[in-house]
Motif scaffolding. Structure first.
Motif, PDB file in Angstrom:
ATOM      1  N   ASP A   1     137.351  29.729  34.341  1.00 46.23           N
ATOM      2  CA  ASP A   1     138.111  29.401  33.515  1.00 46.23           C
ATOM      3  C   ASP A   1     137.645  27.856  32.642  1.00 46.23           C
ATOM      4  N   ARG A   2     138.151  27.393  31.792  1.00 45.35           N
ATOM      5  CA  ARG A   2     137.801  26.470  31.005  1.00 45.35           C
ATOM      6  C   ARG A   2     137.362  25.309  31.685  1.00 45.35           C
TER       7      ARG A   2
ATOM      8  N   ALA B   1     143.911  37.603  29.419  1.00 49.19           N
ATOM      9  CA  ALA B   1     145.237  37.228  28.686  1.00 49.19           C
ATOM     10  C   ALA B   1     146.282  36.271  29.597  1.00 49.19           C
TER      11      ALA B   1
ATOM     12  N   VAL C   1     144.798  33.004  29.673  1.00 51.78           N
ATOM     13  CA  VAL C   1     144.855  32.192  28.189  1.00 51.78           C
ATOM     14  C   VAL C   1     146.560  31.842  28.272  1.00 51.78           C
ATOM     15  N   TYR C   2     147.444  32.668  28.784  1.00 51.18           N
ATOM     16  CA  TYR C   2     148.738  32.459  28.857  1.00 51.18           C
ATOM     17  C   TYR C   2     148.974  31.301  29.582  1.00 51.18           C
TER      18      TYR C   2
ATOM     19  N   SER D   1     147.810  28.561  25.745  1.00 49.18           N
ATOM     20  CA  SER D   1     147.198  28.679  24.393  1.00 49.18           C
ATOM     21  C   SER D   1     148.262  30.041  23.941  1.00 49.18           C
TER      22      SER D   1
ATOM     23  N   LEU E   1     144.936  28.609  18.530  1.00 50.91           N
ATOM     24  CA  LEU E   1     143.576  28.936  18.751  1.00 50.91           C
ATOM     25  C   LEU E   1     142.937  28.413  17.574  1.00 50.91           C
TER      26      LEU E   1
ATOM     27  N   GLY F   1     139.948  32.962  20.974  1.00 53.78           N
ATOM     28  CA  GLY F   1     139.881  33.590  22.364  1.00 53.78           C
ATOM     29  C   GLY F   1     139.659  35.043  22.452  1.00 53.78           C
TER      30      GLY F   1
END
Length: 75
Positions: free
Chosen positions: A21-22, A44, A47-48, A52, A57, A63
Motif C-alpha cells: 500500500d501507499r 479496489a 483504494v476504498y 479515495s 484522484l 489509480g
C-alpha cells in the motif's frame, strides 16, 4: 543462492503477487496464479479503504482501479 527479494518477502516461487500500500505495508503476499479480475478487486478494496473516491484522484497519477468499487463493480 536465493535472491534477496524472495528472502525478504518469504516468497515460495513464481508466480507470486505482492501488493504494497501507499504507506509501504505489505497487504497481499500470494503464491500462485491470480486472475486479473481478482487483482483489480483487491486493489479496489485498498483504494476504498484509503477513502479515495473519483473526486480525489490526481489525473497525473490515476489509480489502478479507476472507477471501481470493492464489490468489483466498475464504470
Amino acid at each position: 543462492p536465493i535472491p534477496k527479494p524472495m528472502q525478504a518477502y518469504a516468497l515460495q516461487g513464481t508466480p507470486s503477487l505482492l501488493v504494497i500500500d501507499r504507506a509501504g505495508h505489505l497487504r497481499i503476499n500470494h503464491f500462485g496464479q491470480v486472475s486479473d479480475m481478482r487483482i483489480a478487486a483487491e486493489i479496489a478494496k485498498l483504494v476504498y479503504e484509503a477513502g479515495s473516491g473519483l473526486d480525489d484522484l490526481d489525473p497525473d497519477h490515476p489509480g489502478p482501479a479507476l472507477g471501481c468499487t470493492p464489490d468489483g463493480g466498475c464504470r
